[in-house]
Scaffold this active site. Structure first.
Site, mmCIF file in Angstrom:
data_model
loop_
_atom_site.group_PDB
_atom_site.id
_atom_site.type_symbol
_atom_site.label_atom_id
_atom_site.label_comp_id
_atom_site.label_asym_id
_atom_site.label_seq_id
_atom_site.Cartn_x
_atom_site.Cartn_y
_atom_site.Cartn_z
ATOM 1 N N HIS A 1 36.048 35.695 -21.440
ATOM 2 C CA HIS A 1 36.063 37.315 -20.086
ATOM 3 C C HIS A 1 36.576 37.620 -19.332
ATOM 4 O O HIS A 1 37.256 36.374 -19.596
ATOM 5 C CB HIS A 1 34.619 37.191 -19.360
ATOM 6 C CG HIS A 1 34.061 38.365 -18.951
ATOM 7 N ND1 HIS A 1 34.411 39.000 -17.661
ATOM 8 C CD2 HIS A 1 32.685 39.363 -18.916
ATOM 9 C CE1 HIS A 1 33.832 40.642 -17.759
ATOM 10 N NE2 HIS A 1 33.087 40.118 -18.443
ATOM 11 N N ASP B 104 33.310 28.426 -16.067
ATOM 12 C CA ASP B 104 32.847 30.194 -15.808
ATOM 13 C C ASP B 104 31.768 30.117 -16.827
ATOM 14 O O ASP B 104 31.408 30.178 -17.834
ATOM 15 C CB ASP B 104 33.431 31.533 -16.957
ATOM 16 C CG ASP B 104 32.904 32.432 -16.738
ATOM 17 O OD1 ASP B 104 31.745 33.083 -16.440
ATOM 18 O OD2 ASP B 104 33.748 33.349 -17.270
ATOM 19 N N GLN C 233 26.807 32.955 -17.709
ATOM 20 C CA GLN C 233 25.946 32.957 -18.755
ATOM 21 C C GLN C 233 25.521 31.880 -19.417
ATOM 22 O O GLN C 233 24.235 31.736 -20.240
ATOM 23 C CB GLN C 233 26.500 33.525 -20.552
ATOM 24 C CG GLN C 233 27.201 35.232 -20.635
ATOM 25 C CD GLN C 233 26.130 36.426 -19.665
ATOM 26 O OE1 GLN C 233 25.420 35.598 -19.609
ATOM 27 N NE2 GLN C 233 26.682 37.059 -19.314
ATOM 28 N N LYS D 110 23.176 38.582 -12.725
ATOM 29 C CA LYS D 110 22.596 37.526 -13.715
ATOM 30 C C LYS D 110 21.259 37.377 -14.105
ATOM 31 O O LYS D 110 20.735 36.654 -15.017
ATOM 32 C CB LYS D 110 23.588 37.297 -14.702
ATOM 33 C CG LYS D 110 24.777 38.265 -14.962
ATOM 34 C CD LYS D 110 25.856 37.878 -15.367
ATOM 35 C CE LYS D 110 27.627 38.512 -15.541
ATOM 36 N NZ LYS D 110 26.901 39.947 -16.673
HETATM 37 N N1 PMP Z 1 31.762 35.543 -16.841
HETATM 38 C C1 PMP Z 1 31.516 36.022 -18.127
HETATM 39 C C2 PMP Z 1 31.080 35.111 -19.428
HETATM 40 C C3 PMP Z 1 30.728 36.834 -18.046
HETATM 41 O O1 PMP Z 1 29.494 37.548 -19.238
HETATM 42 C C4 PMP Z 1 30.504 38.425 -16.850
HETATM 43 C C5 PMP Z 1 29.553 39.476 -16.484
HETATM 44 N N2 PMP Z 1 29.665 40.064 -18.277
HETATM 45 C C6 PMP Z 1 31.580 37.670 -16.219
HETATM 46 C C7 PMP Z 1 32.226 36.527 -16.038
HETATM 47 C C8 PMP Z 1 32.234 38.589 -14.846
HETATM 48 O O2 PMP Z 1 30.742 39.033 -13.840
HETATM 49 P P1 PMP Z 1 30.333 40.052 -13.137
HETATM 50 O O3 PMP Z 1 30.859 41.132 -12.801
HETATM 51 O O4 PMP Z 1 29.127 39.394 -12.525
HETATM 52 O O5 PMP Z 1 31.796 39.268 -11.744
#
Ligand code: PMP
Length: 428
Positions: free
Chosen positions: A142, A218, A221, A244
């Protein structure tokens, strides 16, 4: 005898309560948003990888906090502030237990995963990794786990290299020793928000550790969707977001090994994170407060505490099993649709609870808009903050359906029906 009967009745009652609460149909009743309908069509919410809905219990905990216990934390000597501090710090302990950290001192509250990763980039990598050093990421990250490293690399003159992916959506670990041999840091996603791939982070961390590489996972998910143990993975940093996992927006966590937190520079300066301040310099508070500058989002933390309690009661094993069932149904139903290409691993065991796909030549934005308008189905369309991954896949965008505890097989079937109708609608 009467006592025995009442114990039995109690056990039966609690068992049936347990069974009831582990059904998505029953769970849905805890979420006020599912009373929302459009005409006769109930909301089919399949964008849980972006954010999840909130149960009444989380909403009530936050309202109750503001109504009955609101005060700034750590600062007051009066009972209201002490109570607020206790509520806030209790959640830290709950989180430590939830992700199997060694101690509550390893839990730093941030705003979200993004802030947690930036904290590590600026407080650790910027100071510890010397010019010419190397950070390894993967092609399925991401943007939150790419851009912070690019920012510190620009300041420090670091190299960034990526573990490639295979055509079927796995990490290609053939080159891992070569990549890690001279690396300083590995920043890797546990479960991909596009491919759904669950990476073997424990095994990869073990390899990284053989080369003395610091590891950040990270877990945005993974922590919300399956049992995750910080200790078992053996990494140095683990990042995830409260929103999430049924919690409110505005709070996330960084779990970090105590000795690393002790030796790291603060992230932001201000109130709360200091021990002493003079006009010529300052010294830092103990961990984890050294990394929590200013007034924290106390009500959000309290809400996250209620979310974690809710998830613990349901059980993370059940959460994972339920999502596996939904994903299996989705893979099966979607694979029968002509001209639909599913992205990511075939095996449901290697996947988290989401499925991304492209349908013929229909643009994902048009498709998502059609599903919303025609069926009240909410799915995500776009690059899902993973542009390098989409470039690698040769795609501009995908459509993604992502599941959680309140989703049902019927909703997945409705999605499949919607996609079949879309083929006719777009004459694709
Ligand atoms: N890493 C992953 C794998 C994600 O799916 C996400 C959110 N889509 C994030 C990081 C970032 O999360 P946030 O926007 O809550 O900081």
């Amino acid at each position: 005898m009467r006592r025995l009967i009442s114990i039995l009745l109690y056990l039966l009652h609690s068992l049936s309560m347990e069974a009831a609460s582990r059904s998505p149909y029953r769970i849905r009743e805890d979420f006020p948003i599912f009373t929302r309908v459009r005409g006769p069509k109930p909301l089919v919410y399949l964008d849980n990888a972006a954010t999840t809905q909130k149960p009444r219990r989380v909403l009530n905990a936050m309202v109750l906090y503001y109504a009955k216990a609101n005060a700034n934390v750590h600062r007051g000597v009066y009972s209201l502030s002490i109570e607020a501090t206790q509520l806030y710090e209790d959640v830290r302990r709950k989180i430590a237990k939830f992700v199997d950290a060694n101690s509550w001192r390893e839990v730093v509250f941030t705003r979200n995963t993004t802030e947690a990763i930036n904290l590590v980039a600026y407080s650790y990598a910027l100071h510890r990794i010397k010019r010419g050093g190397k950070i390894v990421i993967t092609e399925m990250e991401h943007h939150s786990n790419i851009v912070p490293w690019q920012l510190v690399s620009k300041i420090n003159g670091l190299r960034i290299e990526a573990i490639p992916i295979t055509a079927d959506g796995y990490l290609d670990l053939g080159s891992i020793d070569k990549l890690l041999r001279d690396a300083d840091m590995l920043a890797i996603v546990h479960a991909s928000n596009v491919l759904g791939t669950i990476n073997p982070v424990k095994e990869i961390t073990r390899t990284a550790k053989e080369y003395g590489v610091t590891v950040l996972v990270d877990a945005a998910q993974s922590v919300p969707h399956m049992p995750v143990s910080f200790r078992e993975i053996g990494c140095d940093f683990l990042a995830f977001s409260g929103h999430k996992m049924l919690g409110p927006m505005g709070v996330g966590c960084l779990i970090a090994r105590e000795e690393l937190l002790e030796s790291m520079e603060p992230f932001m300066g201000g109130g709360e994170m200091i021990r002493e301040v003079t006009l010529s310099g300052s010294s830092w508070n103990e961990i984890p407060w050294k990394f929590e500058a200013g007034t924290p989002s106390v009500a959000d933390v309290v809400g996250l505490g209620a979310a974690v309690r809710y998830l613990r009661e349901i059980g993370m094993d059940w959460v994972r099993r339920h999502e596996e069932e939904l994903t299996q149904t989705a893979l099966q139903e979607l694979s029968e649709i002509p001209r639909l290409r599913i992205i990511g691993p075939e095996s449901v065991k290697d996947r988290c609870g989401l499925v991304s796909f492209v349908l013929s030549d229909i643009h994902p934005h048009d498709l998502a808009e059609y599903l919303d308008r025609t069926f009240n189905i909410a799915v995500r369309a776009g690059h899902h903050c993973a542009m390098p991954l989409h470039t690698k896949l040769g795609l501009v965008a995908t459509t993604r359906a992502s599941f959680y505890i309140y989703n049902t097989k019927e909703e997945v079937q409705l999605l499949a029906e919607g996609l079949k109708q879309a083929l006719k609608h777009f004459k694709a």
